[in-house]
Design a protein around this motif. Structure first.
Motif, PDB file in Angstrom:
ATOM      1  N   PRO A  63      87.285  45.990   5.097  1.00 13.71           N
ATOM      2  CA  PRO A  63      86.919  44.888   4.205  1.00 13.71           C
ATOM      3  C   PRO A  63      87.300  43.562   4.852  1.00 13.71           C
ATOM      4  N   TYR A  64      86.395  42.593   4.780  1.00 16.62           N
ATOM      5  CA  TYR A  64      86.606  41.311   5.444  1.00 16.62           C
ATOM      6  C   TYR A  64      87.182  40.316   4.444  1.00 16.62           C
ATOM      7  N   PRO A  65      88.190  39.553   4.866  1.00 16.76           N
ATOM      8  CA  PRO A  65      88.803  38.581   3.938  1.00 16.76           C
ATOM      9  C   PRO A  65      87.826  37.462   3.606  1.00 16.76           C
ATOM     10  N   PRO A  66      88.129  36.650   2.604  1.00 14.48           N
ATOM     11  CA  PRO A  66      87.259  35.509   2.279  1.00 14.48           C
ATOM     12  C   PRO A  66      87.003  34.657   3.520  1.00 14.48           C
ATOM     13  N   PHE A  67      85.749  34.355   3.753  1.00 18.05           N
ATOM     14  CA  PHE A  67      85.374  33.700   5.002  1.00 18.05           C
ATOM     15  C   PHE A  67      86.081  32.352   5.170  1.00 18.05           C
ATOM     16  N   ALA A  95     100.306  35.275   9.940  1.00 17.71           N
ATOM     17  CA  ALA A  95      99.119  35.025   9.124  1.00 17.71           C
ATOM     18  C   ALA A  95      97.943  35.894   9.564  1.00 17.71           C
ATOM     19  N   THR A  96      97.801  36.112  10.876  1.00 16.80           N
ATOM     20  CA  THR A  96      96.691  36.957  11.343  1.00 16.80           C
ATOM     21  C   THR A  96      96.849  38.383  10.836  1.00 16.80           C
ATOM     22  N   VAL A  97      98.089  38.870  10.848  1.00 14.62           N
ATOM     23  CA  VAL A  97      98.330  40.243  10.378  1.00 14.62           C
ATOM     24  C   VAL A  97      98.109  40.343   8.873  1.00 14.62           C
ATOM     25  N   LEU A  98      98.625  39.379   8.134  1.00 17.92           N
ATOM     26  CA  LEU A  98      98.483  39.420   6.678  1.00 17.92           C
ATOM     27  C   LEU A  98      97.016  39.308   6.254  1.00 17.92           C
ATOM     28  N   LEU A  99      96.293  38.410   6.902  1.00 16.98           N
ATOM     29  CA  LEU A  99      94.913  38.166   6.486  1.00 16.98           C
ATOM     30  C   LEU A  99      93.984  39.317   6.870  1.00 16.98           C
ATOM     31  N   TYR A 100      94.218  39.890   8.071  1.00 14.90           N
ATOM     32  CA  TYR A 100      93.291  40.902   8.584  1.00 14.90           C
ATOM     33  C   TYR A 100      93.878  42.316   8.552  1.00 14.90           C
ATOM     34  N   LEU A 145      80.311  32.810  12.802  1.00 13.47           N
ATOM     35  CA  LEU A 145      79.495  31.745  12.227  1.00 13.47           C
ATOM     36  C   LEU A 145      78.006  32.067  12.318  1.00 13.47           C
ATOM     37  N   VAL A 146      77.627  32.890  13.331  1.00 13.82           N
ATOM     38  CA  VAL A 146      76.208  33.229  13.494  1.00 13.82           C
ATOM     39  C   VAL A 146      75.922  34.712  13.288  1.00 13.82           C
ATOM     40  N   VAL A 147      76.956  35.530  13.094  1.00 12.55           N
ATOM     41  CA  VAL A 147      76.723  36.961  12.864  1.00 12.55           C
ATOM     42  C   VAL A 147      77.384  37.402  11.561  1.00 12.55           C
ATOM     43  N   ARG A 148      77.197  36.611  10.518  1.00 11.86           N
ATOM     44  CA  ARG A 148      77.820  36.915   9.234  1.00 11.86           C
ATOM     45  C   ARG A 148      77.345  38.251   8.667  1.00 11.86           C
ATOM     46  N   ARG A 149      76.197  38.733   9.121  1.00 13.98           N
ATOM     47  CA  ARG A 149      75.627  39.972   8.575  1.00 13.98           C
ATOM     48  C   ARG A 149      76.501  41.196   8.828  1.00 13.98           C
ATOM     49  N   VAL A 150      77.429  41.140   9.798  1.00 13.56           N
ATOM     50  CA  VAL A 150      78.259  42.310  10.103  1.00 13.56           C
ATOM     51  C   VAL A 150      79.558  42.302   9.309  1.00 13.56           C
ATOM     52  N   LEU A 151      79.759  41.302   8.461  1.00 14.35           N
ATOM     53  CA  LEU A 151      80.984  41.187   7.686  1.00 14.35           C
ATOM     54  C   LEU A 151      80.750  41.737   6.279  1.00 14.35           C
ATOM     55  N   THR A 199      82.764  42.356   2.507  1.00 14.00           N
ATOM     56  CA  THR A 199      83.965  42.045   1.734  1.00 14.00           C
ATOM     57  C   THR A 199      84.600  43.285   1.129  1.00 14.00           C
ATOM     58  N   ALA A 200      83.839  44.373   1.000  1.00 16.64           N
ATOM     59  CA  ALA A 200      84.378  45.625   0.468  1.00 16.64           C
ATOM     60  C   ALA A 200      84.534  46.632   1.592  1.00 16.64           C
ATOM     61  N   ALA A 201      85.429  47.620   1.382  1.00 14.98           N
ATOM     62  CA  ALA A 201      85.629  48.662   2.386  1.00 14.98           C
ATOM     63  C   ALA A 201      84.361  49.497   2.517  1.00 14.98           C
TER      64      ALA A 201
END
Length: 296
Positions: A152-156, A186-191, A265-271, A273-275
């Motif tokens: 799951p990807y965090p809020p963009f 922060a990188t570990v917590l966010l991702y 920024l240009v490949v948002r389609r691979v993100l 928000t859900a697992a």
């Protein structure tokens, strides 16, 4: 099916017929990594080759040859469709942001480019921006070559804020307290929950995104050592054949998140928000198993 996909399938079938399954999958993983990093590998080979053959008395300077090599590589990648124009646009952004950082760091005395050259800006040879572009090229190509998805990807907006803070800290720590330890956390917590799903052959695997960034930073640290040991750039206070400090690995780890967010920024389609229970493979057959690739 694309030509690359057909070649991969044929090579995978050939190896699976001769090697244990785990070894054939690992070999394909390494080959696809190398193919994704083709621009950076070619640039490093150019650095090594020019260092080996260049003579002090030559009128044409090595740095200028590296600029022409980098521009030529970029043109060939587009002509032979090894990169898409979409990827080239984001790589151009890498070049600009990387060159800006190089100019500042050289001015601040963090490192220098000791050789002469005509194609320089404020003491920075123009090929240096292509070294950052090589990271962007690798990321953009790897997402395509491995058919990656992130979930799951965090809020963009949070990822953009963190990437901006990391980039600013590379400049600000010369004047203000260095907050990189907070940025590491922060990188570990966010991702922490974000998995990189990627495909090898007919199987999907996943790896935690922070782990992938850490492993990638090791290889970038090794590339740094090639640059310093050939004298292409020199860190302040570092002897010629001395290894680059391991602290630079941490810098690359953080910079990879800046690079990754730039690519997204240009490949948002691979993100996502859900697992992902199953990666969204429109052309894939159903799979019975999802495997985790461990660091070992």
């Amino acid at each position: 099916m694309t030509t690359t996909r057909r070649i991969e399938r044929a090579l995978g079938n050939w190896m699976r017929a001769r090697l244990p399954n785990w070894l054939s999958e690992f070999t394909m993983f390494v080959l696809k990594q190398g193919w994704s990093a083709l621009f950076g590998i070619s640039l490093l080979l150019g650095i090594l080759l020019t260092k080996a053959i260049w003579q002090d008395g030559w009128t044409f300077q090595r740095y200028d040859a590296l600029v022409l090599l980098a521009v030529g590589l970029q043109a060939l990648f587009l002509v032979f469709k090894l990169e898409t124009w979409e990827e080239a646009r984001v790589i151009a952004l890498f070049h600009l942001t990387g060159t800006a950082m190089e100019i500042f760091k050289v001015y601040a005395g963090s490192w220098s480019y000791p050789e002469p050259g005509l194609l320089k800006a404020f003491g920075v040879p123009l090929f240096s921006g292509f070294m950052y572009a090589a990271v962007g090229s690798y990321m953009a190509r790897a997402i395509r070559v491995f058919e990656m998805q992130f979930a799951p990807y965090p809020p963009f907006w949070m990822t953009v804020v963190l990437a901006s803070a990391i980039y600013i800290n590379f400049f600000a720590h010369h004047f203000l307290p260095d907050i990189r330890m907070l940025l590491f956390a922060a990188t570990v917590l966010l991702y922490a929950r974000t998995r990189i799903w990627f495909r090898i052959g007919e199987n999907d695997y996943w790896m935690p995104l922070p782990l992938a960034a850490f492993l990638s930073s090791i290889f970038l640290w090794l590339a740094e050592n090639i640059g310093t040991m050939t004298g292409t750039w020199v860190y302040s206070g570092q002897a010629r054949m001395q290894l680059v400090s391991f602290g630079k690995m941490g810098s690359w780890y953080l910079l990879l998140f800046v690079s990754f967010v730039t690519v997204t920024l240009v490949v948002r389609r691979v993100l996502h928000t859900a697992a992902l229970i199953k990666p969204n493979r429109a052309s894939a057959k159903p799979r019975s198993e999802r495997r985790r690739l461990s660091s070992g």
